[in-house]
Scaffold this motif. Structure first.
Motif, mmCIF file in Angstrom:
data_model
loop_
_atom_site.group_PDB
_atom_site.id
_atom_site.type_symbol
_atom_site.label_atom_id
_atom_site.label_comp_id
_atom_site.label_asym_id
_atom_site.label_seq_id
_atom_site.Cartn_x
_atom_site.Cartn_y
_atom_site.Cartn_z
ATOM 1 N N LYS A 106 -60.421 -0.105 26.920
ATOM 2 C CA LYS A 106 -59.129 -0.002 26.256
ATOM 3 C C LYS A 106 -58.962 1.415 25.722
ATOM 4 N N PRO A 107 -57.846 2.077 25.999
ATOM 5 C CA PRO A 107 -57.673 3.481 25.638
ATOM 6 C C PRO A 107 -58.031 3.821 24.194
ATOM 7 N N ALA A 108 -57.517 3.086 23.241
ATOM 8 C CA ALA A 108 -57.747 3.424 21.830
ATOM 9 C C ALA A 108 -59.220 3.263 21.454
ATOM 10 N N THR A 109 -59.825 2.177 21.875
ATOM 11 C CA THR A 109 -61.232 1.911 21.552
ATOM 12 C C THR A 109 -62.145 2.902 22.255
ATOM 13 N N TRP A 110 -61.817 3.196 23.507
ATOM 14 C CA TRP A 110 -62.646 4.122 24.301
ATOM 15 C C TRP A 110 -62.573 5.551 23.773
ATOM 16 N N SER A 111 -61.381 6.003 23.379
ATOM 17 C CA SER A 111 -61.196 7.404 22.997
ATOM 18 C C SER A 111 -61.627 7.731 21.572
ATOM 19 N N ALA A 112 -61.643 6.740 20.688
ATOM 20 C CA ALA A 112 -61.923 7.007 19.267
ATOM 21 C C ALA A 112 -63.246 7.745 19.037
ATOM 22 N N PRO A 113 -64.392 7.275 19.576
ATOM 23 C CA PRO A 113 -65.648 7.995 19.320
ATOM 24 C C PRO A 113 -65.684 9.385 19.957
ATOM 25 N N LEU A 114 -64.970 9.560 21.063
ATOM 26 C CA LEU A 114 -64.943 10.870 21.698
ATOM 27 C C LEU A 114 -64.116 11.857 20.887
ATOM 28 N N LEU A 115 -62.987 11.400 20.342
ATOM 29 C CA LEU A 115 -62.137 12.292 19.553
ATOM 30 C C LEU A 115 -62.848 12.781 18.295
ATOM 31 N N LEU A 117 -65.671 13.879 18.211
ATOM 32 C CA LEU A 117 -66.467 15.036 18.630
ATOM 33 C C LEU A 117 -65.603 16.273 18.865
ATOM 34 N N THR A 118 -64.282 16.151 18.619
ATOM 35 C CA THR A 118 -63.352 17.237 18.903
ATOM 36 C C THR A 118 -62.652 17.703 17.632
ATOM 37 N N THR A 119 -61.782 18.711 17.808
ATOM 38 C CA THR A 119 -60.972 19.192 16.685
ATOM 39 C C THR A 119 -59.936 18.151 16.274
ATOM 40 N N GLY A 120 -59.622 17.212 17.159
ATOM 41 C CA GLY A 120 -58.661 16.154 16.848
ATOM 42 C C GLY A 120 -57.217 16.592 16.928
ATOM 43 N N ASP A 121 -56.958 17.776 17.437
ATOM 44 C CA ASP A 121 -55.569 18.246 17.528
ATOM 45 C C ASP A 121 -54.873 17.615 18.728
ATOM 46 N N THR A 122 -53.602 17.949 18.878
ATOM 47 C CA THR A 122 -52.794 17.347 19.945
ATOM 48 C C THR A 122 -53.366 17.639 21.323
ATOM 49 N N GLN A 123 -53.825 18.869 21.511
ATOM 50 C CA GLN A 123 -54.388 19.253 22.813
ATOM 51 C C GLN A 123 -55.563 18.366 23.191
ATOM 52 N N MET A 124 -56.471 18.120 22.249
ATOM 53 C CA MET A 124 -57.646 17.316 22.545
ATOM 54 C C MET A 124 -57.291 15.832 22.678
ATOM 55 N N GLU A 125 -56.283 15.367 21.960
ATOM 56 C CA GLU A 125 -55.843 13.985 22.112
ATOM 57 C C GLU A 125 -55.302 13.756 23.521
ATOM 58 N N GLN A 126 -54.571 14.731 24.011
ATOM 59 C CA GLN A 126 -53.996 14.604 25.350
ATOM 60 C C GLN A 126 -55.057 14.713 26.443
ATOM 61 N N ALA A 127 -56.129 15.455 26.152
ATOM 62 C CA ALA A 127 -57.183 15.648 27.151
ATOM 63 C C ALA A 127 -58.188 14.496 27.173
ATOM 64 N N THR A 128 -58.277 13.759 26.074
ATOM 65 C CA THR A 128 -59.270 12.681 25.970
ATOM 66 C C THR A 128 -58.611 11.366 26.377
ATOM 67 N N THR A 129 -58.502 11.164 27.670
ATOM 68 C CA THR A 129 -57.815 9.974 28.177
ATOM 69 C C THR A 129 -58.559 9.372 29.357
ATOM 70 N N LEU A 130 -58.281 8.088 29.600
ATOM 71 C CA LEU A 130 -58.763 7.394 30.785
ATOM 72 C C LEU A 130 -57.890 7.775 31.981
ATOM 73 N N PRO A 131 -58.337 7.456 33.188
ATOM 74 C CA PRO A 131 -57.456 7.659 34.340
ATOM 75 C C PRO A 131 -56.130 6.911 34.120
ATOM 76 N N THR A 132 -55.073 7.440 34.679
ATOM 77 C CA THR A 132 -53.754 6.845 34.440
ATOM 78 C C THR A 132 -53.073 6.452 35.747
ATOM 79 N N ASP A 133 -51.982 5.729 35.571
ATOM 80 C CA ASP A 133 -51.075 5.368 36.666
ATOM 81 C C ASP A 133 -51.819 4.717 37.840
ATOM 82 N N LYS A 134 -51.621 5.238 39.047
ATOM 83 C CA LYS A 134 -52.192 4.618 40.250
ATOM 84 C C LYS A 134 -53.721 4.609 40.218
ATOM 85 N N ALA A 135 -54.312 5.673 39.662
ATOM 86 C CA ALA A 135 -55.779 5.749 39.622
ATOM 87 C C ALA A 135 -56.347 4.618 38.773
ATOM 88 N N TRP A 136 -55.690 4.325 37.653
ATOM 89 C CA TRP A 136 -56.186 3.253 36.804
ATOM 90 C C TRP A 136 -55.913 1.883 37.420
#
Length: 225
Positions: A106-115, A117-136
């Motif tokens: 689940k995106p929120a559960t999966w990304s929380a521990p990774l975020l 480890l980051t600065t937590g800014d918008t750039q890192m939030e956008q980069a810390t994601t699961l595959p999307t759309d057709k790939a997912w």
């Protein structure tokens, strides 16, 4: 008037005794004089004790205020080796985590521990994601799972920006391998990433990453032309 024979013998005996005593006295003086020369400047020696190896260097060195000896040379490193190891651990943990998931994540559960480890800014939030759309959608259909591993290859830059007061940062080349399993088959893909961490509140956090060679640290704008 001649002395009696007995008197002559007594006189010669006395002279002989005096001669022996004189030789003994001269011998004693000679021995003691030789010993004195050995301790002094005689025989090429010196009366001044020799300095111990390094003694002159130690005397000329300037001890620090705490009494310890200051380093003989070289600048203080921007980041100590122990801190570099901590920064590398954050890099590899984050980059391996990006490639570790499965079709039920689940995106929120999966990304929380990774975020964290980051600065937590918008750039890192956008980069810390699961595959999307057709790939997912394909991952869910194939009940896929992915396992990532990461290794720091080398450091590209270590800096402390005093002018802009942005603090210390480290950029390193990190090799990331992702083993993706789908429909029972596993494929492996490896890429090198240029990962940057910065120090915030005494901790190292990921501030950005890119495929190595795109936005490479120190690369010329004309590279590849």
């Amino acid at each position: 008037m001649e002395l009696p024979a007995e008197g002559k013998r007594s006189g010669l005996l006395a002279l002989a005794v005096l001669g022996v005593l004189l030789v003994a006295v001269l011998t004693v003086f000679t021995v003691f004089d030789g010993d004195g020369d050995g301790d002094g400047a005689g025989n090429g020696g010196s009366a001044t004790p020799a300095a111990t190896p390094g003694g002159q260097d130690a005397a000329n060195a300037d001890p620090g205020s705490d009494g310890t000896q200051a380093p003989s040379g070289g600048a203080t490193p921007i980041v100590a080796l122990g801190e570099v190891a901590q920064a590398h651990e954050v890099m590899t943990k984050y980059m391996a985590g990006l490639s570790t998931y499965d079709h039920a994540s689940k995106p929120a559960t999966w990304s929380a521990p990774l975020l964290r480890l980051t600065t937590g800014d918008t750039q890192m939030e956008q980069a810390t994601t699961l595959p999307t759309d057709k790939a997912w959608a394909q991952c869910e259909a194939d009940e896929c799972s992915s396992k990532g591993t990461a290794t720091v290859v080398r450091d590209a830059m270590i800096s402390d920006d005093l002018v802009r007061d942005s603090g210390r940062s480290i950029s390193s080349v990190v090799d990331v391998t992702a083993a993706l399993t789908a429909n029972g088959k596993t494929t492996t893909e490896s890429n090198e990433w240029l990962v940057t961490v910065k120090e915030e509140s005494g901790a190292w956090v990921v501030s950005g990453f890119d495929i190595f060679g795109l936005g490479d640290v120190g690369a010329s704008d004309e590279s590849g032309e």
